[in-house]
Design a protein around this motif. Sequence first.
Motif, mmCIF file in Angstrom:
data_model
loop_
_atom_site.group_PDB
_atom_site.id
_atom_site.type_symbol
_atom_site.label_atom_id
_atom_site.label_comp_id
_atom_site.label_asym_id
_atom_site.label_seq_id
_atom_site.Cartn_x
_atom_site.Cartn_y
_atom_site.Cartn_z
ATOM 1 N N ALA A 70 0.777 -1.412 -0.121
ATOM 2 C CA ALA A 70 -0.165 -0.360 -0.196
ATOM 3 C C ALA A 70 0.848 1.025 -0.084
ATOM 4 O O ALA A 70 2.001 1.209 0.670
ATOM 5 C CB ALA A 70 -0.801 0.029 1.066
ATOM 6 N N ASP A 71 0.761 2.402 -1.017
ATOM 7 C CA ASP A 71 0.802 4.012 -0.820
ATOM 8 C C ASP A 71 0.252 4.571 0.472
ATOM 9 O O ASP A 71 1.218 5.706 0.317
ATOM 10 C CB ASP A 71 0.735 4.114 -2.236
ATOM 11 N N PHE A 72 -0.614 4.528 1.043
ATOM 12 C CA PHE A 72 -1.273 5.464 2.170
ATOM 13 C C PHE A 72 -2.321 4.717 2.137
ATOM 14 O O PHE A 72 -3.243 3.775 1.858
ATOM 15 C CB PHE A 72 -1.529 6.610 1.218
ATOM 16 N N ILE A 73 -2.565 4.793 3.661
ATOM 17 C CA ILE A 73 -3.574 4.624 4.102
ATOM 18 C C ILE A 73 -5.036 5.274 3.764
ATOM 19 O O ILE A 73 -4.699 6.381 4.797
ATOM 20 C CB ILE A 73 -3.404 4.270 5.579
ATOM 21 N N VAL A 74 -5.989 4.460 4.084
ATOM 22 C CA VAL A 74 -7.364 5.249 4.698
ATOM 23 C C VAL A 74 -8.066 3.555 5.339
ATOM 24 O O VAL A 74 -8.105 2.830 5.537
ATOM 25 C CB VAL A 74 -8.112 4.837 3.121
ATOM 26 N N LEU A 75 -8.067 4.471 6.597
ATOM 27 C CA LEU A 75 -9.313 4.269 7.305
ATOM 28 C C LEU A 75 -10.438 4.362 7.534
ATOM 29 O O LEU A 75 -11.015 5.651 7.669
ATOM 30 C CB LEU A 75 -8.611 4.954 8.786
#
Length: 230
Positions: A76-81
Motif C-alpha cells: 500500500a502507498d497510503f492508508i485509508v481508515l
Amino acid sequence: MKTIGLIGGMSWESSALYYQIINRGIQEKLGGVHSAKSLLYSVDFNEIAILQKEEKWGELGELMIETAQKLEKSGADFIVLCTNTMHKLSDEIEKNVSIPLLHIVDTAAEEIVKHNIKKIGLLGTSFTMEQGFFKDRLLNKHYIQTIIPNEKQRSDIHQIIYNELVKGIISNDSRNIFLEIISDLIDKGAEGIILGCTEIELLVTNEYTEAKLFKTAEIHAKKAIEFSLE
C-alpha cells in the motif's frame, strides 16, 4: 496509480460503500474497465466493538497499528481508515508506518471550508461526538466550531448505529429520530451537518432533509481517488 490500503470492517457495511465509491470513481476518471489498485484488510468488528465499549484504546491502537503495517508491507502507498471513530488512534498509526494516512477529518474540513461554513453540527458515535479527537482537530487545525446533540440525543444516535446501522438495518423510525436531531442542531446555529459515522449516510440523505450534509465516508473515499491518481 497508487495502491490504496484500506482498513475496513468497522463495519463491513460502510467498507462496502468505500470500495464501491472508489472503484466507480476510478472508472469514471480513467474510463474503460479501470478500477482502483487497492488492498483491503477487514477486521472483525465484534472484537473492535467490545474493546470500544470497554474503553481499551491501547489494545485497539495495537490492532490498528498492526493492520496498517500489514498493508504497508503488502505494498500500500497510503492508508485509508474506513471509520470515523477509530481516527481517535490516527496519531498512533501515523507514528508506526512510513506511508501517509489520509485523515477523514481533514478531508471533511476541506469540503466544509469550500462552503464558508464556520459552525457545523456533528453526528456520530458517542466517542466521536463527545471526545476531542474529531472536534478539536476541526477547531484547532481548520477553525471550524462544532455543535453536538444533547445527552439523550447522543445516546439515541449511538444505539441506532450499533444496534441497527452496522447490521444493515434501515428503519424509518430511526431516520425520523436523526432528522429531528438535525433540525434541532440547525435551530441551534449549525450551518451544516457532518455525518461523522460512515454508516449514517446509509440512513440519512438529502432526499429527507434540506440541511447541508457532509458525508464523511463519501468525501474520504473521493479524496482517496484523487490521492491515488496524483
